[in-house]
Design an enzyme around this catalytic site. Sequence first.
Site, PDB file in Angstrom:
ATOM      1  N   GLU A  28       0.818  -1.272  -0.014  1.00  0.00           N
ATOM      2  CA  GLU A  28       0.166   0.070  -0.063  1.00  0.00           C
ATOM      3  C   GLU A  28       0.908   1.274  -0.113  1.00  0.00           C
ATOM      4  OE1 GLU A  28      -3.804   0.239   1.911  1.00  0.00           O
ATOM      5  OE2 GLU A  28      -3.824  -0.916  -0.082  1.00  0.00           O
ATOM      6  N   GLU A  89     -11.075  -5.208   9.218  1.00  0.00           N
ATOM      7  CA  GLU A  89      -9.932  -4.297   9.085  1.00  0.00           C
ATOM      8  C   GLU A  89      -9.002  -4.497   8.117  1.00  0.00           C
ATOM      9  OE1 GLU A  89      -9.541  -1.552  10.315  1.00  0.00           O
ATOM     10  OE2 GLU A  89      -7.327  -1.362   9.983  1.00  0.00           O
ATOM     11  N   VAL A  93      -3.651 -11.349   1.040  1.00  0.00           N
ATOM     12  CA  VAL A  93      -2.757 -12.654   0.573  1.00  0.00           C
ATOM     13  C   VAL A  93      -1.775 -12.240   0.020  1.00  0.00           C
ATOM     14  CG1 VAL A  93      -3.459 -14.522  -0.931  1.00  0.00           C
ATOM     15  CG2 VAL A  93      -5.297 -13.628   0.349  1.00  0.00           C
ATOM     16  N   GLY A 101      -7.903 -18.416  -4.823  1.00  0.00           N
ATOM     17  CA  GLY A 101      -9.384 -18.687  -4.023  1.00  0.00           C
ATOM     18  C   GLY A 101      -8.821 -18.728  -2.590  1.00  0.00           C
ATOM     19  N   GLY A 103      -8.040 -15.761  -0.803  1.00  0.00           N
ATOM     20  CA  GLY A 103      -8.897 -14.690  -0.238  1.00  0.00           C
ATOM     21  C   GLY A 103     -10.419 -14.967   0.106  1.00  0.00           C
ATOM     22  N   SER A 104     -11.067 -15.726  -0.823  1.00  0.00           N
ATOM     23  CA  SER A 104     -12.352 -16.018  -0.871  1.00  0.00           C
ATOM     24  C   SER A 104     -12.363 -17.168   0.392  1.00  0.00           C
ATOM     25  CB  SER A 104     -12.844 -16.818  -1.926  1.00  0.00           C
ATOM     26  OG  SER A 104     -12.625 -16.203  -3.136  1.00  0.00           O
ATOM     27  N   ASN A 130      -7.997   0.959  -5.068  1.00  0.00           N
ATOM     28  CA  ASN A 130      -7.731  -0.396  -5.019  1.00  0.00           C
ATOM     29  C   ASN A 130      -8.591  -1.293  -5.789  1.00  0.00           C
ATOM     30  OD1 ASN A 130      -6.958  -3.021  -4.100  1.00  0.00           O
ATOM     31  ND2 ASN A 130      -7.342  -2.613  -1.951  1.00  0.00           N
ATOM     32  N   TYR A 137     -14.561  -7.739  -3.885  1.00  0.00           N
ATOM     33  CA  TYR A 137     -15.661  -7.429  -3.158  1.00  0.00           C
ATOM     34  C   TYR A 137     -16.825  -7.535  -4.009  1.00  0.00           C
ATOM     35  CZ  TYR A 137     -12.369  -5.931   0.607  1.00  0.00           C
ATOM     36  OH  TYR A 137     -11.144  -6.074   1.097  1.00  0.00           O
TER      37      TYR A 137
HETATM   38  C1  LIG Z   1      -7.725  -8.633  -2.483  1.00  0.00           C
HETATM   39  C2  LIG Z   1      -6.966  -9.984  -2.211  1.00  0.00           C
HETATM   40  C3  LIG Z   1      -7.277 -10.119  -0.822  1.00  0.00           C
HETATM   41  C4  LIG Z   1      -7.736 -11.143  -3.218  1.00  0.00           C
HETATM   42  O1  LIG Z   1      -7.286 -12.447  -2.555  1.00  0.00           O
HETATM   43  P1  LIG Z   1      -7.122 -13.466  -3.689  1.00  0.00           P
HETATM   44  O2  LIG Z   1      -6.675 -14.536  -2.852  1.00  0.00           O
HETATM   45  O3  LIG Z   1      -6.484 -13.438  -5.022  1.00  0.00           O
HETATM   46  O4  LIG Z   1      -8.654 -13.528  -3.963  1.00  0.00           O
HETATM   47  P2  LIG Z   1      -9.643 -15.052  -4.940  1.00  0.00           P
HETATM   48  O5  LIG Z   1      -8.637 -15.776  -5.707  1.00  0.00           O
HETATM   49  O6  LIG Z   1     -10.270 -15.589  -3.643  1.00  0.00           O
HETATM   50  O7  LIG Z   1     -10.298 -14.113  -6.011  1.00  0.00           O
HETATM   51  C5  LIG Z   1     -11.842 -14.254  -5.772  1.00  0.00           C
HETATM   52  C6  LIG Z   1     -12.320 -13.369  -6.919  1.00  0.00           C
HETATM   53  O8  LIG Z   1     -12.264 -11.922  -6.796  1.00  0.00           O
HETATM   54  C7  LIG Z   1     -11.894 -11.286  -8.079  1.00  0.00           C
HETATM   55  N1  LIG Z   1     -10.500 -10.914  -7.992  1.00  0.00           N
HETATM   56  C8  LIG Z   1      -9.559 -11.047  -7.082  1.00  0.00           C
HETATM   57  N2  LIG Z   1      -8.341 -10.827  -7.415  1.00  0.00           N
HETATM   58  C9  LIG Z   1      -8.936  -9.845  -8.693  1.00  0.00           C
HETATM   59  C10 LIG Z   1      -7.919  -9.031  -9.537  1.00  0.00           C
HETATM   60  N3  LIG Z   1      -6.617  -8.647  -9.108  1.00  0.00           N
HETATM   61  N4  LIG Z   1      -8.513  -8.233 -10.514  1.00  0.00           N
HETATM   62  C11 LIG Z   1      -9.665  -8.664 -10.818  1.00  0.00           C
HETATM   63  N5  LIG Z   1     -10.636  -9.615 -10.019  1.00  0.00           N
HETATM   64  C12 LIG Z   1     -10.123 -10.048  -9.077  1.00  0.00           C
HETATM   65  C13 LIG Z   1     -12.332 -12.603  -9.065  1.00  0.00           C
HETATM   66  O9  LIG Z   1     -13.512 -12.233  -9.400  1.00  0.00           O
HETATM   67  C14 LIG Z   1     -11.883 -13.604  -8.379  1.00  0.00           C
HETATM   68  O10 LIG Z   1     -12.543 -14.803  -8.768  1.00  0.00           O
HETATM   69  P3  LIG Z   1     -11.775 -15.687 -10.017  1.00  0.00           P
HETATM   70  O11 LIG Z   1     -10.281 -15.744  -9.968  1.00  0.00           O
HETATM   71  O12 LIG Z   1     -12.451 -16.887 -10.271  1.00  0.00           O
HETATM   72  O13 LIG Z   1     -11.932 -14.503 -11.397  1.00  0.00           O
HETATM   73  C15 LIG Z   1      -5.637 -10.012  -3.003  1.00  0.00           C
HETATM   74  O14 LIG Z   1      -5.555  -9.635  -4.127  1.00  0.00           O
HETATM   75  C16 LIG Z   1      -4.834  -9.034  -2.109  1.00  0.00           C
HETATM   76  O15 LIG Z   1      -4.401  -9.205  -0.835  1.00  0.00           O
HETATM   77  N6  LIG Z   1      -4.702  -7.754  -2.412  1.00  0.00           N
HETATM   78  C17 LIG Z   1      -3.555  -6.885  -1.834  1.00  0.00           C
HETATM   79  C18 LIG Z   1      -4.395  -6.281  -0.484  1.00  0.00           C
HETATM   80  C19 LIG Z   1      -5.587  -5.804  -0.642  1.00  0.00           C
HETATM   81  O16 LIG Z   1      -5.759  -5.148  -1.549  1.00  0.00           O
HETATM   82  N7  LIG Z   1      -6.618  -6.054   0.317  1.00  0.00           N
HETATM   83  C20 LIG Z   1      -8.062  -5.639   0.238  1.00  0.00           C
HETATM   84  C21 LIG Z   1      -7.858  -4.357   1.085  1.00  0.00           C
HETATM   85  S1  LIG Z   1      -9.448  -3.509   0.913  1.00  0.00           S
END
Ligand SMILES: CC(C)(COP(=O)(O)OP(=O)(O)OC[C@H]1O[C@@H](n2cnc3c(N)ncnc32)[C@H](O)[C@@H]1OP(=O)(O)O)[C@@H](O)C(=O)NCCC(=O)NCCS
Length: 169
Positions: A28, A89, A93, A101, A103-104, A130, A137
């Site tokens: 961030e 909060e 990942v 999957g 984050g899910s 973001n 979400y």
């Molecule tokens: C946001 C975050 C927690 C998602 O975790 P993740 O393990 O990648 O999420 P998932 O694999 O469970 O993704 C579920 C769905 O979310 C959506 N998604 C997740 N990352 C995405 C991306 N970079 N771009 C577009 N869609 C995305 C997709 O629809 C995805 O489903 P799909 O892979 O079948 O298309 C991760 O990207 C992260 O840690 N980012 C940095 C920190 C952050 O931004 N946290 C949120 C603060 S508000």
Amino acid sequence: MADVSVREASEDDCDEIIRLMQEFATHEGNLHLLKTSVQTLKRDGFGEKKVFDCFVAEETQTTGRPRLVGYLLYMWSFTTMSGRFLFVEDLFVEKNFRRKGVGSLLWASAMKLALSWGCGYMQWMAKRRNTMGINFYKKLGAVETNTDSIMTFTLDNDAMKTACSNIVS
Ligand SMILES: CC(C)(COP(=O)(O)OP(=O)(O)OC[C@H]1O[C@@H](n2cnc3c(N)ncnc32)[C@H](O)[C@@H]1OP(=O)(O)O)[C@@H](O)C(=O)NCCC(=O)NCCS
């Protein structure tokens, strides 16, 4: 799906959680603002008057000590109108484990818990820039709930001290 499982955090995870918090803050661009230490994590997450709980995602296919690859930190909160709700909060990942999957899975643990307590909703904040988080979400079906009529206030440490000293008790 990655070889990862989700469980509740324990006090022994604090070193690893701090490492992930540092990665999150670096991602961030605000590592310099991160004040949380292992000691404060232990006090505030596992001490007598704890204020948060945490789910962690742990690698399952490792030869050495299992590593944490993600976490979701949450607090319980309450409104007079709707009762108990769950406030998220932090959700993070590690880069190499994204889009698998994880984050899910973390979010599902929080949702199941909130549902088990009969919560009407979950809430959290996200930076408008973001897009990664916002896409995540939106996939869940979350809706943005900003309104023009609600303001959020912050009173920082210095302002609290000044305000306290100005109020004669
Ligand atoms: C946001 C975050 C927690 C998602 O975790 P993740 O393990 O990648 O999420 P998932 O694999 O469970 O993704 C579920 C769905 O979310 C959506 N998604 C997740 N990352 C995405 C991306 N970079 N771009 C577009 N869609 C995305 C997709 O629809 C995805 O489903 P799909 O892979 O079948 O298309 C991760 O990207 C992260 O840690 N980012 C940095 C920190 C952050 O931004 N946290 C949120 C603060 S508000």
